[in-house]
Design a protein around this motif. Structure first.
Motif, PDB file in Angstrom:
ATOM      1  N   GLU A 142     -14.770 -17.074 -25.836  1.00 13.82           N
ATOM      2  CA  GLU A 142     -15.392 -17.333 -24.538  1.00 13.82           C
ATOM      3  C   GLU A 142     -15.713 -16.069 -23.751  1.00 13.82           C
ATOM      4  O   GLU A 142     -16.198 -16.140 -22.620  1.00 13.82           O
ATOM      5  N   GLY A 143     -15.430 -14.898 -24.293  1.00  8.39           N
ATOM      6  CA  GLY A 143     -15.726 -13.659 -23.585  1.00  8.39           C
ATOM      7  C   GLY A 143     -14.643 -13.306 -22.587  1.00  8.39           C
ATOM      8  O   GLY A 143     -13.505 -13.764 -22.683  1.00  8.39           O
ATOM      9  N   ALA A 144     -15.013 -12.486 -21.610  1.00  8.95           N
ATOM     10  CA  ALA A 144     -14.065 -12.021 -20.595  1.00  8.95           C
ATOM     11  C   ALA A 144     -14.354 -12.718 -19.277  1.00  8.95           C
ATOM     12  O   ALA A 144     -15.433 -12.565 -18.701  1.00  8.95           O
ATOM     13  N   ASP A 243     -21.722  -4.177 -20.480  1.00  7.66           N
ATOM     14  CA  ASP A 243     -21.624  -4.726 -21.839  1.00  7.66           C
ATOM     15  C   ASP A 243     -20.684  -3.886 -22.698  1.00  7.66           C
ATOM     16  O   ASP A 243     -19.858  -4.425 -23.449  1.00  7.66           O
ATOM     17  N   ALA A 244     -20.816  -2.567 -22.605  1.00  4.22           N
ATOM     18  CA  ALA A 244     -19.950  -1.688 -23.402  1.00  4.22           C
ATOM     19  C   ALA A 244     -18.493  -1.861 -23.000  1.00  4.22           C
ATOM     20  O   ALA A 244     -17.592  -1.865 -23.850  1.00  4.22           O
ATOM     21  N   LEU A 245     -18.254  -2.007 -21.691  1.00  6.03           N
ATOM     22  CA  LEU A 245     -16.889  -2.199 -21.201  1.00  6.03           C
ATOM     23  C   LEU A 245     -16.322  -3.514 -21.716  1.00  6.03           C
ATOM     24  O   LEU A 245     -15.173  -3.567 -22.184  1.00  6.03           O
ATOM     25  N   GLU A 246     -17.110  -4.591 -21.642  1.00  3.31           N
ATOM     26  CA  GLU A 246     -16.624  -5.889 -22.106  1.00  3.31           C
ATOM     27  C   GLU A 246     -16.361  -5.874 -23.604  1.00  3.31           C
ATOM     28  O   GLU A 246     -15.353  -6.416 -24.067  1.00  3.31           O
ATOM     29  N   ASP A 247     -17.238  -5.253 -24.384  1.00  2.00           N
ATOM     30  CA  ASP A 247     -17.039  -5.192 -25.833  1.00  2.00           C
ATOM     31  C   ASP A 247     -15.732  -4.483 -26.173  1.00  2.00           C
ATOM     32  O   ASP A 247     -14.953  -4.938 -27.029  1.00  2.00           O
TER      33      ASP A 247
END
Length: 375
Positions: A142-144, A243-247
């Motif tokens: 579900e992502g962050a 996006d980079a932070l979430e990945d």
């Protein structure tokens, strides 16, 4: 998943209204759609026997204008006696649609299952002037999901930028700038400690500029350092890539989740050899009744087999109606075994973990114990 946050709920007498509102893609008329969906659930609760005050209490949760939040993340709400006892955003819940149940127990099996695969993270994106501290529920499915955010502005008056002039003045100012950076780092650590106390994360993730991470880690007490991972992503600067932070965050969360399940499987295997584990419905309910469960083990995608009788007190559980009745005052009811075991485990201070699909447990249930039970 730690059940202590819901312990008081499990200790209360019912009946309870439990409502799951599934996440959807929010649109321009999100508030209206939420109202219509809730209206159908409210009618269902009333038909099941829920009292008007309890239905009205939940109605207030869904009638507030949340700008699409309820649609984007979904909701699980539990209420009893005209009071909302649990109200949490959960993205997708378990993707089984909107559900409303009026029951002697809070029906939180779907909620705990959806959350057990998640990792609770305190994320601090820092620099030498302060940091942004987030409470995040992270899942590779579900992502962050951001639960809370706090900006910590360092209290140091001195600039943290290094001076250019030379000599003794240069050294003194350099020292003051370093002290300012560490003071700001200490302020960020206070923000992290506050988030840890209220949110009880599985891990802490430090992101942002290298120098900011260094001073924050330096100011952390040992117990926080042991929970902390660092990632080479994130910035407080305008336009920084989210996006980079979430990945990077999800990668760390995935590693933490894998490590957690591996550890639980190893503990269970070892504990079985020392009579500190239970497997199968009969053995687990006996452990639950004696308050011996440290961690209730479920299997992803497989409900616990069977039903149990239970009464007003969490310890009053049995496969036999008469035995359950002998353990409590008042009436006993028969409910799905999983809901009963969750209630008893939570009320007596245990936790729950869901093992990945393919795990083999008798009756799809097991437990790590605080102490041996039976022979």
């Amino acid at each position: 998943m730690d059940l202590s946050r819901t312990r008081e709920l499990f200790e209360r007498p019912g009946p309870f209204a439990t409502v799951y509102l599934e996440a959807t893609n929010p649109g321009e008329n999100a508030a209206k759609q939420t109202e219509l969906r809730w209206r159908g659930l409210a009618d269902s609760l009333t038909e099941q026997g829920a009292d008007d005050k309890t239905v009205a209490a939940i109605s207030e949760v869904f009638s507030e204008n949340r700008g699409g939040e309820l649609d984007a993340y979904g909701r699980v709400v539990v209420a009893a006696g005209g009071e909302v006892l649990l109200d949490e955003a959960v993205e997708g819940v378990d993707h089984s649609g909107d559900v409303a149940t009026w029951s002697p127990l809070p029906e939180l099996g779907s909620y705990f299952r959806s959350q057990s695969g998640s990792v609770r993270v305190v994320l601090a994106v820092v620099d030498q002037t302060g940091g942004d501290v987030y409470q995040v529920v992270a899942s590779n499915v579900e992502g962050a999901q951001e639960v809370s955010e706090e900006t910590v502005r360092g209290t140091a008056v001195e600039s943290v930028h290094k001076p250019r002039e030379g000599g003794n003045a240069h050294k003194r100012r350099q020292r003051r700038h370093a002290e300012a950076a560490y003071q700001n780092g200490a302020d960020v650590v206070k923000g992290i400690q506050s988030a840890v106390k209220s949110f009880r994360p599985d891990i802490i993730v430090l992101a942002g500029e290298v120098s900011g991470r260094e001073v924050v880690r330096h100011e952390m007490p040992k117990d926080l350092v042991e929970l902390t991972r660092e990632i080479e992503a994130g910035s407080r600067a305008a336009g920084a890539s989210e996006d980079a932070l979430e990945d990077a965050l999800l990668t760390e969360a995935g590693l933490a989740a894998t490590s957690r399940e591996t550890s639980i499987r190893e503990r269970f295997h070892e504990a079985k050899g020392h009579n500190n584990a239970a497997e199968g419905l009969e053995a687990v309910l006996e452990a639950a009744r004696n308050g011996a469960i440290d961690t209730l083990l479920l299997v992803d995608g497989a409900q616990v087999t069977g039903e149990l009788w239970t009464g007003a007190t969490p310890e009053a559980i049995s496969t036999e109606k008469d035995r359950a009745a002998a353990l409590t005052d008042g009436e006993v009811v028969q409910r799905p075994a999983e809901q009963v075991l969750l209630r008893t485990t939570g009320a007596l201070g245990g936790s729950v973990s869901v093992l990945g699909a393919g795990a083999e447990l008798v009756d799809n249930v097991g437990a790590l114990l605080r102490f041996p039970v039976g022979s």
